[in-house]
Design a protein around this motif. Structure first.
Motif, short mmCIF file in Angstrom:
data_model
loop_
_atom_site.label_atom_id
_atom_site.label_comp_id
_atom_site.label_asym_id
_atom_site.label_seq_id
_atom_site.Cartn_x
_atom_site.Cartn_y
_atom_site.Cartn_z
N GLY A 1 6.20 9.16 -8.37
CA GLY A 1 6.55 8.43 -9.60
C GLY A 1 7.56 7.34 -9.32
O GLY A 1 7.56 6.74 -8.25
N ASP A 2 8.41 7.11 -10.29
CA ASP A 2 9.36 5.99 -10.18
C ASP A 2 10.68 6.38 -9.51
O ASP A 2 11.74 5.90 -9.87
N ASP B 1 0.83 -1.20 0.00
CA ASP B 1 0.00 0.00 0.00
C ASP B 1 0.87 1.26 0.00
O ASP B 1 0.61 2.20 -0.74
N TYR C 1 4.25 5.85 -5.07
CA TYR C 1 4.41 5.92 -6.52
C TYR C 1 3.50 6.98 -7.12
O TYR C 1 3.90 7.73 -8.01
N ARG C 2 2.27 7.07 -6.60
CA ARG C 2 1.35 8.11 -7.09
C ARG C 2 1.88 9.50 -6.79
O ARG C 2 1.65 10.44 -7.55
N LEU C 3 2.58 9.65 -5.67
CA LEU C 3 3.10 10.95 -5.27
C LEU C 3 4.40 11.34 -5.98
O LEU C 3 4.56 12.48 -6.41
N TYR D 1 2.43 1.81 -3.47
CA TYR D 1 1.46 2.36 -4.42
C TYR D 1 1.18 3.83 -4.14
O TYR D 1 1.14 4.65 -5.06
N ARG D 2 1.02 4.17 -2.86
CA ARG D 2 0.74 5.57 -2.52
C ARG D 2 1.93 6.47 -2.85
O ARG D 2 1.77 7.56 -3.41
N TRP E 1 7.85 -3.70 -8.15
CA TRP E 1 6.87 -2.97 -8.97
C TRP E 1 6.73 -3.60 -10.35
O TRP E 1 5.63 -3.84 -10.83
N HIS F 1 3.35 -5.60 -11.67
CA HIS F 1 2.60 -5.09 -12.80
C HIS F 1 2.70 -5.99 -14.02
O HIS F 1 1.78 -6.04 -14.82
#
Length: 76
Positions: free
Chosen positions: A35-36, A25, A31-33, A28-29, A57, A61
């Motif tokens: 990026g990579d 979790d 990564y949204r903030l 994912y959070r 990751w 995916h």
């Protein structure tokens, strides 16, 4: 110029990386903030490093992507 670190490694050669649900979790959070930026994400998960987080990751995916392709093929 030759660089040994530039060699690509097939994901089939990687060992399975397990993360707790809480760690997933957080990945994912983050990564949204950010990026990579795997180094920043790894800094939030004790005992992990940027390469491990990136491999996790990619593997996560790739599996999801493969399942979606199989679903499309099976529905035809």
């Amino acid at each position: 110029m030759s660089d040994d670190n530039s060699q690509e490694v097939s994901s089939t050669e990687w060992g399975f990386i397990t993360m707790t649900g809480q760690e997933e979790d957080l990945i994912y959070r983050m990564y949204r903030l950010v990026g990579d930026r795997w180094d920043l994400i790894a800094g939030r998960i004790p005992g992990s490093n940027a390469d491990e987080i990136e491999r996790f990751w990619i593997m996560k995916h790739s599996q999801v992507f493969a399942e979606k392709i199989n679903q499309v093929k099976n529905s035809e």
